[in-house]
Design a protein around this motif. Structure first.
Motif, PDB file in Angstrom:
ATOM      1  N   SER A 160       0.846  -1.201   0.000  1.00 57.90           N
ATOM      2  CA  SER A 160       0.000   0.000   0.000  1.00 57.90           C
ATOM      3  C   SER A 160       0.879   1.248   0.000  1.00 57.90           C
ATOM      4  O   SER A 160       2.097   1.179   0.198  1.00 57.90           O
ATOM      5  N   ALA A 161       0.239   2.398  -0.196  1.00 58.01           N
ATOM      6  CA  ALA A 161       0.978   3.660  -0.147  1.00 58.01           C
ATOM      7  C   ALA A 161       1.607   3.862   1.235  1.00 58.01           C
ATOM      8  O   ALA A 161       2.721   4.376   1.346  1.00 58.01           O
ATOM      9  N   GLU A 162       0.908   3.432   2.260  1.00 56.78           N
ATOM     10  CA  GLU A 162       1.453   3.580   3.615  1.00 56.78           C
ATOM     11  C   GLU A 162       2.686   2.725   3.796  1.00 56.78           C
ATOM     12  O   GLU A 162       3.628   3.123   4.496  1.00 56.78           O
ATOM     13  N   ASP A 163       2.714   1.548   3.187  1.00 55.02           N
ATOM     14  CA  ASP A 163       3.920   0.711   3.251  1.00 55.02           C
ATOM     15  C   ASP A 163       5.116   1.463   2.684  1.00 55.02           C
ATOM     16  O   ASP A 163       6.226   1.398   3.224  1.00 55.02           O
ATOM     17  N   ARG A 165       5.474   4.805   2.325  1.00 54.30           N
ATOM     18  CA  ARG A 165       5.838   5.946   3.190  1.00 54.30           C
ATOM     19  C   ARG A 165       6.547   5.466   4.448  1.00 54.30           C
ATOM     20  O   ARG A 165       7.523   6.060   4.908  1.00 54.30           O
ATOM     21  N   ASN A 166       6.051   4.367   5.012  1.00 54.55           N
ATOM     22  CA  ASN A 166       6.674   3.836   6.233  1.00 54.55           C
ATOM     23  C   ASN A 166       8.101   3.362   5.968  1.00 54.55           C
ATOM     24  O   ASN A 166       9.004   3.566   6.797  1.00 54.55           O
ATOM     25  N   ALA A 190       0.357   3.069  -4.089  1.00 53.65           N
ATOM     26  CA  ALA A 190       1.722   2.748  -3.651  1.00 53.65           C
ATOM     27  C   ALA A 190       2.729   3.145  -4.730  1.00 53.65           C
ATOM     28  O   ALA A 190       3.793   3.700  -4.439  1.00 53.65           O
TER      29      ALA A 190
END
Lengths: 213, 98
Positions: A160-163, A165-166, A190
């Motif tokens: 995901s996009a959060e993956d 960014r993280n 992502a």
């Protein structure tokens, strides 16, 4: 770091697969697996990033550890720390890796299965000259043709996009972020998040093609 | 550790997070959701209203509350729908904070 050593020993106290049979004079756990196979485990309690200064003292003894375990598991192992451990014929990991390493019956040669797969695949690529650790899940890839690339491997079935960014928050800049499994998918968000960082979000197959260019 | 005990603990966590978690959906999948004995980790997906909520939750959640690793994937609802991740992971909606 006695508290984390005790924590691991207590966790293993009622286990039927491995047994803590003692400690070395450097407080490493002596663990016995089946058929009398035993090995030393150094337990450390570093938070954040584990550097070579955290692990080098562990090997200043004759009774060296074959496995270095950190509690908690959610840390980064710096490339220099990893190289220091490997150069001593030892391995590194988290609590659960005590079992995984024991089952190999060659604890010092234990490597994380997913990362081992990636490292081997990248090393065997015809356009790759060297693969080195930046962190335990981030690699610098030197190539015959083309500039070096920094590849971050993330533990995600679906990226995901959060993956993305993280990953950036945790390990800093990278050129490529890749999923550690061939299954699942990468969301368009992502891919967009990676592009906004000047990077690419790729599957394993796409990574292999990218290394050639 | 079984499915019920995991859900109870996650529910407590969601409650403690308060407003940060409002509007999210928490989906359990994998070995814990199937209530298999001796699971090696806990697989959870949290669907969020937007990117900021996902980032805030990542920072606010204590990942070390269980004896086994807790893996959480954060998706916006739009992302989750785009790849039909509920179907793909055969997940179960367990928590929907108000």
């Amino acid at each position: 770091m006695t508290n984390v050593v005790d924590w691991v020993e207590n966790k293993l106290a009622n286990d039927h697969e491995v047994t803590v049979v003692g400690r070395t004079n450097k407080n490493f756990l002596v663990i016995e697996y089946k058929d009398g196979y035993s090995f030393n485990v150094a337990v450390i309690g570093v938070k954040g990033i584990i550097e070579d200064s955290n692990v080098l003292p562990l090997f200043e003894t004759t009774d060296k550890p074959q496995l270095v375990v950190n509690v908690p598991s959610s840390v980064l192992w710096d490339g220099f720390a990893i190289d220091a451990i490997h150069s001593e014929g030892a391995s590194f990991g988290s609590f659960g890796d005590i079992y995984r390493a024991a089952r190999t019956m060659d604890v010092g040669s234990f490597r994380d299965k997913n990362m081992g797969f990636f490292i081997n695949a990248m090393r065997q690529h015809s356009n790759v000259t060297c693969v080195s650790y930046v962190y335990n899940s981030v690699f610098k890839i030197d190539r015959v043709s083309g500039e070096s690339l920094t590849v971050a491997v993330i533990d995600a079935y679906n990226m995901s996009a959060e993956d993305v960014r993280n990953a950036r928050t945790r390990v800093g800049e990278f050129d490529i972020v890749v999923k550690n499994t061939s299954y699942g998918s990468i969301t368009q968000q992502a891919e967009a998040a990676a592009a906004s960082m000047g990077a690419q979000a790729l599957t394993f197959k796409e990574l292999m093609r990218r290394l050639a260019r | 550790m079984n499915r019920t005990s995991v859900i109870i603990k996650l529910s407590e966590m969601a409650c403690c997070l308060g407003a940060i978690a409002t509007g999210t959906e928490w989906h359990l999948f994998g070995s814990v959701d199937r209530n298999e004995p001796s699971p090696s980790d806990i697989d959870l997906m949290i669907f969020c209203l937007n990117d900021n909520q996902a980032d805030e939750l990542r920072n606010a959640i204590d990942f070390d509350i269980f004896e086994i690793p807790l893996h959480i994937s954060f998706f916006t609802y739009e992302e989750a729908k785009s790849i039909n991740v509920v179907f793909m992971q055969n997940s179960t909606l367990i928590i929907k904070p108000d």
